[in-house]
Design a protein around this motif. Structure first.
Motif, PDB file in Angstrom:
ATOM      1  N   LYS A  31       0.845  -1.209   0.000  1.00 21.87           N
ATOM      2  CA  LYS A  31       0.000   0.000   0.000  1.00 21.87           C
ATOM      3  C   LYS A  31       0.873   1.249   0.000  1.00 21.87           C
ATOM      4  N   ALA A  38       1.597   6.671  -6.806  1.00 24.29           N
ATOM      5  CA  ALA A  38       0.571   7.674  -7.161  1.00 24.29           C
ATOM      6  C   ALA A  38       1.194   9.067  -7.139  1.00 24.29           C
ATOM      7  N   ASN A 125      -3.072  20.299  -6.176  1.00 23.32           N
ATOM      8  CA  ASN A 125      -4.117  19.778  -5.286  1.00 23.32           C
ATOM      9  C   ASN A 125      -4.113  18.251  -5.258  1.00 23.32           C
ATOM     10  N   GLN A 126      -3.978  17.662  -6.447  1.00 22.18           N
ATOM     11  CA  GLN A 126      -3.941  16.195  -6.518  1.00 22.18           C
ATOM     12  C   GLN A 126      -2.715  15.664  -5.788  1.00 22.18           C
ATOM     13  N   ALA A 129      -3.184  15.699  -2.082  1.00 23.99           N
ATOM     14  CA  ALA A 129      -4.038  14.584  -1.659  1.00 23.99           C
ATOM     15  C   ALA A 129      -3.234  13.282  -1.675  1.00 23.99           C
ATOM     16  N   ALA A 130      -2.435  13.097  -2.730  1.00 24.59           N
ATOM     17  CA  ALA A 130      -1.620  11.875  -2.844  1.00 24.59           C
ATOM     18  C   ALA A 130      -0.609  11.782  -1.700  1.00 24.59           C
ATOM     19  N   ARG A 132      -1.022  13.060   1.285  1.00 22.33           N
ATOM     20  CA  ARG A 132      -1.761  12.721   2.515  1.00 22.33           C
ATOM     21  C   ARG A 132      -2.082  11.226   2.542  1.00 22.33           C
ATOM     22  N   VAL A 133      -2.464  10.684   1.384  1.00 22.06           N
ATOM     23  CA  VAL A 133      -2.743   9.235   1.314  1.00 22.06           C
ATOM     24  C   VAL A 133      -1.463   8.481   1.681  1.00 22.06           C
ATOM     25  N   VAL A 136      -0.733   8.519   5.398  1.00 24.92           N
ATOM     26  CA  VAL A 136      -1.630   7.617   6.139  1.00 24.92           C
ATOM     27  C   VAL A 136      -1.131   6.178   6.018  1.00 24.92           C
ATOM     28  N   GLU A 137      -0.777   5.790   4.785  1.00 31.80           N
ATOM     29  CA  GLU A 137      -0.296   4.411   4.558  1.00 31.80           C
ATOM     30  C   GLU A 137       1.019   4.162   5.300  1.00 31.80           C
ATOM     31  N   GLU A 140       0.428   3.790   9.041  1.00 34.42           N
ATOM     32  CA  GLU A 140      -0.143   2.483   9.368  1.00 34.42           C
ATOM     33  C   GLU A 140       0.936   1.395   9.304  1.00 34.42           C
TER      34      GLU A 140
END
Lengths: 172, 288
Positions: A31, A38, A125-126, A129-130, A132-133, A136-137, A140
């Motif tokens: 992930k 991305a 902007n994209q 967001a990428a 931030r994703v 998060v991954e 985790e």
């Protein structure tokens, strides 16, 4: 004989636990890699606009050669090596250039630049967001490899902590 | 939006016809008299007759009064509040969002649906907005043909048309809810994760839409108002539902000018409108 069977059962259970945890770690690491790729996609899309940006800026300015050369070099390096840190550096330079452009009202008002700026903003902007994703991954995944018993399994099987995008980097 | 709540509230109260309010209060006093007379009669007369008459007397008196209060509340308080909030909004107590719209949202089984107290209007970015009081129930019958009613949803349901079709599906649910066939998306706010679960068909768009500001406003609304709510986005449609029960109906003993009840409704309307407008702004920025 009974002792051997008992030890065998214990070892079998441990093996099963290791396998389950190993698979979970692999999934989490994948992930992270997915999120990283991305970011790469969005960075590449954004950097594809650089030749146009450089051309437009050159048309309207005479004193920004240094930053334009730096951006061109960094882009070539990034496209060759695909290093995330280089990508981040290049992205920062691009944003720096957008700030410099504020000093050129004619350039700012040109239709070509306005279209480019719109695309660059949307891609930024994209990208945000990428990132931030990705964070998060990574959080985790890092949490997983630091918690018992995965910390032991992780160390034994060569799982290393991944780096977060630092909040103090510009445009993060 | 024209005014804040306190201004609107004061305006409504100052415009209320005092005679009408007094009449409603008089009816309340009348019901007290009925109660006293019934108790005296109970003590003095035959017990079995009044044990039957008393509840009938009380229920008919109270329900008539509550019904009068509700009509007055809807027409003179709610309708005005909505008009003062946004003069282009139209309130109609008799109609509501069609069941076909509700059924497109949460994956729930229901076979009895009722909607009323409809508000509709146009928001910023030309987004059409509609909000109703909705009750959805799942009714079954047991072996003795007795009706078993399970309330699937009871509260306020809003439908907003967004300016762009930007994501197949996105759900923001309470902590206990699961959405089948969609991936759970973990967000980068631990406070948000404590309050909500997100399911979506596209992670990047979800993160673009749920900015830190938006997440914070969802948390604040939930915590400040203590109302459970869920959000669903499908294509260009945004749906929000609030688990409020039937807040358009005044409960027994509630004043028609009850500040807290009116504010509760105002807060839902204001939050829905502001959230929809902010989301539509973000969506226009998102590259498709």
């Amino acid at each position: 004989m009974e002792a051997i069977i008992f030890i065998g059962i214990i070892l079998f259970i441990i093996l099963i636990i290791v396998l389950i945890q190993y698979n979970k770690l692999i999934k989490l690491r994948n992930k992270v890699k997915q999120a990283e790729s991305a970011i790469d996609v969005y960075l590449t899309q954004r950097f594809d606009l650089i030749p146009n940006l450089v051309r437009v800026v050159k048309e309207y300015t005479n004193h920004e050669e240094t930053i334009l050369t730096k951006i061109t070099e960094l882009r070539e390096k990034y496209l060759k090596e695909k290093n995330m840190k280089d990508g981040q550096k290049l992205n920062n330079e691009c944003n720096q250039l957008l700030v410099v452009i504020e000093n050129y009202p004619d350039l700012k008002a040109s239709e070509q630049y306005l279209n480019l700026q719109k695309s660059l903003t949307k891609m930024e902007n994209q990208l945000q967001a990428a990132r931030r994703v990705y964070n998060v991954e990574v959080t985790e995944y890092n949490t997983a490899i630091n918690v018992f018993p995965r910390n032991i399994i992780g160390k034994l099987l060569g799982f290393r902590e991944a780096d977060l995008f630092e909040a103090n980097l510009p445009n993060n | 939006m024209d005014n804040n709540f306190e201004e609107i509230y004061q305006k409504i109260i100052s415009e209320l016809n005092k005679e009408d309010v007094e009449k409603l209060k008089t009816k309340k006093i009348e019901s007290k008299y009925i109660l006293i007379i019934a108790i005296i009669s109970l003590v003095t007369c035959t017990f079995p007759l009044f044990i039957i008459l008393l509840p009938i007397l009380l229920i008919s008196s109270v329900s008539k009064q509550t019904s009068n209060n509700n009509i007055f509340f809807k027409q003179n308080i709610i309708k005005k509040m909505i008009q003062y909030y946004n003069s282009s909004f139209i309130y109609n107590s008799a109609i509501g969002i069609h069941t076909g719209e509700y059924s497109k949202t949460w994956q729930e089984k229901y076979n009895r649906y009722h909607a009323e107290d409809d508000i509709n209007g146009i928001l910023k970015n030309n987004c059409r907005f509609e909000m109703s009081d909705v009750s959805a129930q799942y009714v079954t019958y047991d072996s003795e043909d007795r009706e078993q009613v399970k309330t699937v949803f009871s509260g306020i349901f809003a439908r907003i048309e967004l300016p762009k079709n930007f994501i197949d599906e996105l759900y923001i649910c309470g902590k206990s809810k699961d959405i089948e066939n969609l991936e759970r998306v973990k967000m980068d706010s631990s406070e948000f994760e404590k309050n909500f679960r997100v399911y979506a068909s596209n992670k990047i768009i979800t993160f673009q839409l749920l900015t830190m500001d938006i997440m914070q406003s969802l948390i604040e609304y939930k915590q400040n108002n203590n109302i459970e709510f869920e959000i669903c986005i499908k294509g260009n449609l945004l749906y929000i539902r609030y688990w409020t029960g039937d807040i358009f109906e005044l409960g027994m003993g509630k004043e028609i000018t009850d500040h807290d009840i009116i504010q509760k409704y105002y807060n839902i309307l204001d939050f829905t409108v502001k959230l929809s407008e902010r989301l539509s702004d973000i969506i226009l920025e998102i590259q498709l």
